[in-house]
Design a protein around this motif. Structure first.
Motif: not given
Length: 340
Positions: A17, A19, A145-151, A190-191, A197
């Protein structure tokens, strides 16, 4: 948590999990060409040049000893032994010079083209295509994808025919054996920037047939393989943002656009999600070459183009976004989300 290469080499499974940038960096580190090829090639070349250098010096030393012996032999005793020592001394001297030249030439850095060709032997084709597919999809989806949100990523690089992936084993008839394998080797979650989602997965399904015949003097075995890859893309949303979504299954089916080699298997629409399942031939490539960059003579000689897995997944996502776009526009007239 940083990448543990030792643990990956034992299991051939990458799970993390992180970025998008961190996952892309890990994928580069997982490439055997970046791990072993340069080191192996340089070590092998160094051993060869060192060996040739030692051989050349040894031959020159032996030639010098022969010449020294010849100088010590009195002139009145020179005969057959003198001629023999002269021959061996000249032969070893010439061999020593050639060995030193070979060590000097071999010590030079290899040409870039030759190095790249040698590096390819360290990479299994299916491993390379799996890594490339994940990297390509992450780069394409990164803007959405949402900035700096982990995948959440799970990538299994082991063979689809590994015994642990076998789901059925049976036999029928005389000497006919059948094995079924299922390998869920990719999962990406990811979001998106709007809160949706995303879940993308790939499962390889293969069937192996083996037929054995007992002949008078030998046993003849023939094997045949059939396989497909199942790509699934699902988007999960909040029902209040997409009223009436469950009634749009027909529209979702009509909105699906797929490239060559992809076959629609299933469309599922519920009040909180939309989902597509598509089948690809197992000989797909992560990213097909641009037709405009293929030379005409090579295009004529090439077989039918292989299915493009990254383009298939991208078009699946765009098709689902069109359905969500229509649903959200019904709730808020004039608010149409871009799917480009």
């Amino acid at each position: 948590m940083p990448l543990d290469l030792a643990a990956f080499q034992k299991t051939q499974v990458y799970q993390r999990r992180a970025t998008v940038a961190e996952v892309l960096e890990d994928l580069h580190a997982l490439d055997p060409r970046s791990q072993r090829a340069p080191e192996s090639l340089s070590t092998h070349a160094s051993r060869q040049t060192d060996g040739m250098g030692r051989l050349g010096k040894g031959l020159l030393l032996a030639a010098g000893v022969c010449i020294g012996v010849l100088l010590l032999v009195p002139l009145d005793q020179k005969g057959g032994v003198f001629a023999l020592l002269l021959f061996f001394g000249s032969f070893m001297g010439l061999g020593g010079v050639l060995a030193l030249i070979a060590s000097w030439v071999g010590g030079r850095p290899p040409m870039e083209v030759s190095s790249s060709l040698l590096e390819e032997r360290f990479v299994d084709p299916y491993e390379q295509q799996r890594r490339l597919l994940l990297a390509t999809l992450l780069q394409r989806f990164q803007l959405d994808l949402l900035d700096d949100t982990p995948v959440d990523v799970t990538l299994d690089l082991s063979s689809s025919l590994d015994p642990s992936k076998r789901v059925h084993l049976g036999s029928y008839g005389t000497g006919i054996r059948e094995e079924d394998f299922a390998n869920p080797w990719l999962s990406l979650q990811g979001r998106l920037a709007d809160g949706t989602r995303l879940h993308l997965s790939v499962v390889d399904v293969a069937r192996m047939f083996q037929r054995t015949k007992d002949l008078p003097r030998k046993v003849k075995t023939r094997s045949k393989r059939r396989g497909v890859s199942l790509i699934q893309v699902a988007l999960r949303v909040k029902p209040e943002r997409h009223p009436g979504l469950a009634a749009l299954e027909k529209r979702a089916r009509d909105a699906v656009r797929l490239p060559h080699g992809a076959t629609l298997k299933r469309v599922r629409v519920a009040e909180d999600r939309v989902e597509l399942r598509v089948l690809l031939d197992e000989d797909w490539v992560a990213q097909a070459p641009d037709p405009s960059q293929v030379l005409p003579d090579k295009a004529r000689k090439a077989d039918a183009p292989k299915p493009d897995a990254s383009r298939t997944a991208t078009m699946m996502l765009l098709s689902l976004c069109q359905v969500l776009n229509h649903s959200s526009s019904q709730a808020q007239p004039g608010n149409v989300r871009s799917t480009s």
